[in-house]
Design a protein around this motif. Structure first.
Motif, PDB file in Angstrom:
ATOM      1  N   ASN A  14      -6.821 -59.880   5.433  1.00  0.00           N
ATOM      2  CA  ASN A  14      -7.710 -58.916   4.788  1.00  0.00           C
ATOM      3  C   ASN A  14      -6.959 -58.025   3.801  1.00  0.00           C
ATOM      4  O   ASN A  14      -5.829 -57.607   4.046  1.00  0.00           O
ATOM      5  CB  ASN A  14      -8.380 -58.029   5.845  1.00  0.00           C
ATOM      6  N   ARG A  15      -7.586 -57.736   2.673  1.00  0.00           N
ATOM      7  CA  ARG A  15      -7.021 -56.833   1.676  1.00  0.00           C
ATOM      8  C   ARG A  15      -7.997 -55.681   1.472  1.00  0.00           C
ATOM      9  O   ARG A  15      -9.179 -55.883   1.211  1.00  0.00           O
ATOM     10  CB  ARG A  15      -6.778 -57.574   0.369  1.00  0.00           C
ATOM     11  N   VAL A  16      -7.518 -54.451   1.580  1.00  0.00           N
ATOM     12  CA  VAL A  16      -8.365 -53.263   1.515  1.00  0.00           C
ATOM     13  C   VAL A  16      -8.592 -52.811   0.076  1.00  0.00           C
ATOM     14  O   VAL A  16      -9.683 -52.380  -0.293  1.00  0.00           O
ATOM     15  CB  VAL A  16      -7.741 -52.120   2.350  1.00  0.00           C
ATOM     16  N   GLY A  17      -7.553 -52.875  -0.749  1.00  0.00           N
ATOM     17  CA  GLY A  17      -7.660 -52.358  -2.107  1.00  0.00           C
ATOM     18  C   GLY A  17      -7.296 -50.882  -2.177  1.00  0.00           C
ATOM     19  O   GLY A  17      -7.013 -50.238  -1.161  1.00  0.00           O
ATOM     20  N   PHE A  18      -7.312 -50.359  -3.383  1.00  0.00           N
ATOM     21  CA  PHE A  18      -6.977 -48.955  -3.598  1.00  0.00           C
ATOM     22  C   PHE A  18      -8.216 -48.078  -3.441  1.00  0.00           C
ATOM     23  O   PHE A  18      -9.342 -48.530  -3.622  1.00  0.00           O
ATOM     24  CB  PHE A  18      -6.424 -48.752  -5.009  1.00  0.00           C
ATOM     25  N   GLY A  19      -7.965 -46.798  -3.140  1.00  0.00           N
ATOM     26  CA  GLY A  19      -9.043 -45.823  -3.094  1.00  0.00           C
ATOM     27  C   GLY A  19      -9.229 -45.121  -4.424  1.00  0.00           C
ATOM     28  O   GLY A  19      -8.833 -45.632  -5.475  1.00  0.00           O
ATOM     29  N   LYS A  20      -9.797 -43.921  -4.368  1.00  0.00           N
ATOM     30  CA  LYS A  20     -10.150 -43.197  -5.596  1.00  0.00           C
ATOM     31  C   LYS A  20      -9.147 -42.120  -5.982  1.00  0.00           C
ATOM     32  O   LYS A  20      -9.023 -41.783  -7.166  1.00  0.00           O
ATOM     33  CB  LYS A  20     -11.533 -42.570  -5.433  1.00  0.00           C
ATOM     34  N   ALA A  60       1.989 -38.964 -15.822  1.00  0.00           N
ATOM     35  CA  ALA A  60       1.137 -39.082 -17.003  1.00  0.00           C
ATOM     36  C   ALA A  60      -0.342 -39.061 -16.640  1.00  0.00           C
ATOM     37  O   ALA A  60      -1.177 -38.575 -17.416  1.00  0.00           O
ATOM     38  CB  ALA A  60       1.476 -40.364 -17.760  1.00  0.00           C
ATOM     39  N   ALA A  61      -0.671 -39.585 -15.465  1.00  0.00           N
ATOM     40  CA  ALA A  61      -2.070 -39.644 -15.016  1.00  0.00           C
ATOM     41  C   ALA A  61      -2.447 -38.452 -14.141  1.00  0.00           C
ATOM     42  O   ALA A  61      -3.559 -38.417 -13.600  1.00  0.00           O
ATOM     43  CB  ALA A  61      -2.303 -40.936 -14.249  1.00  0.00           C
ATOM     44  N   HIS A  62      -1.530 -37.484 -13.990  1.00  0.00           N
ATOM     45  CA  HIS A  62      -1.767 -36.298 -13.156  1.00  0.00           C
ATOM     46  C   HIS A  62      -2.046 -36.667 -11.703  1.00  0.00           C
ATOM     47  O   HIS A  62      -2.878 -36.054 -11.032  1.00  0.00           O
ATOM     48  CB  HIS A  62      -2.903 -35.454 -13.731  1.00  0.00           C
ATOM     49  N   ILE A  63      -1.333 -37.684 -11.235  1.00  0.00           N
ATOM     50  CA  ILE A  63      -1.405 -38.106  -9.844  1.00  0.00           C
ATOM     51  C   ILE A  63      -0.272 -37.429  -9.080  1.00  0.00           C
ATOM     52  O   ILE A  63       0.875 -37.447  -9.549  1.00  0.00           O
ATOM     53  CB  ILE A  63      -1.285 -39.639  -9.740  1.00  0.00           C
ATOM     54  N   PRO A  64      -0.535 -36.814  -7.941  1.00  0.00           N
ATOM     55  CA  PRO A  64       0.520 -36.120  -7.198  1.00  0.00           C
ATOM     56  C   PRO A  64       1.667 -37.053  -6.805  1.00  0.00           C
ATOM     57  O   PRO A  64       1.450 -38.213  -6.443  1.00  0.00           O
ATOM     58  CB  PRO A  64      -0.203 -35.594  -5.952  1.00  0.00           C
ATOM     59  N   VAL A  65       2.876 -36.509  -6.885  1.00  0.00           N
ATOM     60  CA  VAL A  65       4.083 -37.252  -6.513  1.00  0.00           C
ATOM     61  C   VAL A  65       4.811 -36.480  -5.422  1.00  0.00           C
ATOM     62  O   VAL A  65       5.037 -35.268  -5.546  1.00  0.00           O
ATOM     63  CB  VAL A  65       5.014 -37.454  -7.726  1.00  0.00           C
ATOM     64  N   VAL A  66       5.188 -37.194  -4.377  1.00  0.00           N
ATOM     65  CA  VAL A  66       5.935 -36.606  -3.260  1.00  0.00           C
ATOM     66  C   VAL A  66       7.301 -37.272  -3.179  1.00  0.00           C
ATOM     67  O   VAL A  66       7.406 -38.499  -3.209  1.00  0.00           O
ATOM     68  CB  VAL A  66       5.188 -36.814  -1.918  1.00  0.00           C
ATOM     69  N   LEU A  67       8.349 -36.468  -3.094  1.00  0.00           N
ATOM     70  CA  LEU A  67       9.704 -36.969  -2.877  1.00  0.00           C
ATOM     71  C   LEU A  67      10.145 -36.538  -1.487  1.00  0.00           C
ATOM     72  O   LEU A  67      10.063 -35.355  -1.153  1.00  0.00           O
ATOM     73  CB  LEU A  67      10.684 -36.391  -3.902  1.00  0.00           C
ATOM     74  N   THR A  68      10.586 -37.487  -0.682  1.00  0.00           N
ATOM     75  CA  THR A  68      11.094 -37.111   0.640  1.00  0.00           C
ATOM     76  C   THR A  68      12.620 -37.130   0.641  1.00  0.00           C
ATOM     77  O   THR A  68      13.242 -37.903  -0.086  1.00  0.00           O
ATOM     78  CB  THR A  68      10.575 -38.014   1.769  1.00  0.00           C
ATOM     79  N   LEU A 200       0.708 -49.795 -11.557  1.00  0.00           N
ATOM     80  CA  LEU A 200       0.660 -49.142 -12.874  1.00  0.00           C
ATOM     81  C   LEU A 200      -0.751 -49.234 -13.459  1.00  0.00           C
ATOM     82  O   LEU A 200      -1.264 -48.254 -14.029  1.00  0.00           O
ATOM     83  CB  LEU A 200       1.672 -49.781 -13.813  1.00  0.00           C
ATOM     84  N   ALA A 201      -1.384 -50.386 -13.333  1.00  0.00           N
ATOM     85  CA  ALA A 201      -2.739 -50.557 -13.834  1.00  0.00           C
ATOM     86  C   ALA A 201      -3.715 -49.633 -13.090  1.00  0.00           C
ATOM     87  O   ALA A 201      -4.618 -49.038 -13.690  1.00  0.00           O
ATOM     88  CB  ALA A 201      -3.177 -52.011 -13.711  1.00  0.00           C
ATOM     89  N   TYR A 202      -3.522 -49.534 -11.774  1.00  0.00           N
ATOM     90  CA  TYR A 202      -4.364 -48.641 -10.953  1.00  0.00           C
ATOM     91  C   TYR A 202      -4.195 -47.195 -11.369  1.00  0.00           C
ATOM     92  O   TYR A 202      -5.181 -46.473 -11.563  1.00  0.00           O
ATOM     93  CB  TYR A 202      -3.989 -48.852  -9.495  1.00  0.00           C
ATOM     94  N   PHE A 203      -2.961 -46.751 -11.531  1.00  0.00           N
ATOM     95  CA  PHE A 203      -2.715 -45.369 -11.941  1.00  0.00           C
ATOM     96  C   PHE A 203      -3.363 -45.077 -13.290  1.00  0.00           C
ATOM     97  O   PHE A 203      -3.939 -44.015 -13.516  1.00  0.00           O
ATOM     98  CB  PHE A 203      -1.216 -45.094 -12.024  1.00  0.00           C
ATOM     99  N   SER A 204      -3.248 -46.021 -14.210  1.00  0.00           N
ATOM    100  CA  SER A 204      -3.817 -45.839 -15.535  1.00  0.00           C
ATOM    101  C   SER A 204      -5.331 -45.707 -15.481  1.00  0.00           C
ATOM    102  O   SER A 204      -5.922 -44.940 -16.234  1.00  0.00           O
ATOM    103  CB  SER A 204      -3.428 -47.022 -16.435  1.00  0.00           C
ATOM    104  N   ALA A 205      -5.952 -46.438 -14.552  1.00  0.00           N
ATOM    105  CA  ALA A 205      -7.414 -46.455 -14.459  1.00  0.00           C
ATOM    106  C   ALA A 205      -7.979 -45.255 -13.742  1.00  0.00           C
ATOM    107  O   ALA A 205      -9.155 -44.909 -13.924  1.00  0.00           O
ATOM    108  CB  ALA A 205      -7.870 -47.736 -13.762  1.00  0.00           C
ATOM    109  N   CYS A 206      -7.173 -44.604 -12.904  1.00  0.00           N
ATOM    110  CA  CYS A 206      -7.735 -43.523 -12.081  1.00  0.00           C
ATOM    111  C   CYS A 206      -7.009 -42.222 -12.290  1.00  0.00           C
ATOM    112  O   CYS A 206      -6.855 -41.447 -11.350  1.00  0.00           O
ATOM    113  CB  CYS A 206      -7.733 -43.914 -10.605  1.00  0.00           C
ATOM    114  N   GLY A 207      -6.538 -41.948 -13.491  1.00  0.00           N
ATOM    115  CA  GLY A 207      -5.876 -40.679 -13.784  1.00  0.00           C
ATOM    116  C   GLY A 207      -6.721 -39.499 -13.328  1.00  0.00           C
ATOM    117  O   GLY A 207      -7.936 -39.473 -13.536  1.00  0.00           O
ATOM    118  N   MET A 208      -6.060 -38.541 -12.673  1.00  0.00           N
ATOM    119  CA  MET A 208      -6.780 -37.417 -12.066  1.00  0.00           C
ATOM    120  C   MET A 208      -6.733 -36.193 -12.971  1.00  0.00           C
ATOM    121  O   MET A 208      -5.851 -36.021 -13.765  1.00  0.00           O
ATOM    122  CB  MET A 208      -6.147 -37.112 -10.703  1.00  0.00           C
TER     123      MET A 208
END
Length: 208
Positions: A14-20, A60-68, A200-208
């Motif tokens: 099964n493949r779930v895919g990305f969310g929003k 670039a897409a204003h998606i949060p980034v976490v560094l541990t 990368l394609a997902y990030f480009s499509a769902c920039g926040m």
């Protein structure tokens, strides 16, 4: 007898895919893994390069980034049984050069930094609460090592209710066998293992 690969494909295909609303997590890209004289040295330059490209796209897409980061007090007294068992964790005692972020990974003002003492980015940290408060539904994991902290973070991410993806190109390990085995198992049970290109394609499509 049914072929094992076919058995897994049928049972766990099964493949779930990305969310929003995604967040990108870079797990433990520390100098320890890039210094040839260090006991933790690994051939993971390509994983870091991939993670940095993903971080740039997320910014670039204003998606949060976490560094541990992994950080211990002198002597590892806040490391518990993990520090007791895994002797190379001495590389992450505060003040050691090997505990610093890898060359090229400079935290930006927009990045969230999570300090941890155990394998999972979620265990004993505020990461889950932070992501939930931001409305995040998807956690995209990169980092080191695939069989250790990436896997632990993957299981906990799923357990906390996040859609979880692991970027194959942006993860690395000290040996290909545990790397591939854990990618296989995570993809079967806990997350979608995806490519850098897909992400990368997902990030480009769902920039926040």
């Amino acid at each position: 007898m049914q072929d094992l690969d076919e058995n897994y494909r049928i049972a766990y295909g099964n493949r779930v895919g990305f969310g929003k609303r995604p967040a990108l997590v870079l797990i433990d890209f520390a100098k320890a893994y890039f210094e040839p004289d260090c006991v933790l040295y690994a051939d993971v330059d390509a994983a870091l390069a991939s993670a940095l490209r993903l971080r740039a796209a997320a910014h670039a897409a204003h998606i949060p980034v976490v560094l541990t980061e992994v950080t211990y007090q002198p002597g590892g007294r806040n490391g518990g049984r993990f520090f007791e068992k895994a002797k190379p964790l001495a590389c992450f005692v505060k003040g050691e050069k090997t505990a610093e972020f890898a060359e090229g990974l400079v935290p930006g003002p927009e990045d969230i930094i999570v300090s941890k003492q155990y394998p999972s980015a979620f265990f004993g940290t505020s990461l889950s609460s932070t992501l939930t408060a931001m409305g995040i539904d998807t956690v995209v994991l990169t980092g080191l090592t695939t069989s250790g902290c990436v896997r632990a973070s993957c299981v906990d991410s799923m357990s906390h209710g996040f859609i979880t993806a692991v970027v194959r190109d942006a993860c690395g390990d000290r040996h290909p066998a545990p790397h591939e085995a854990n990618l296989f198992d995570m993809n079967a049970k806990y997350a979608d293992v995806v490519s850098e290109a897909e992400t990368l394609a997902y990030f480009s499509a769902c920039g926040m």
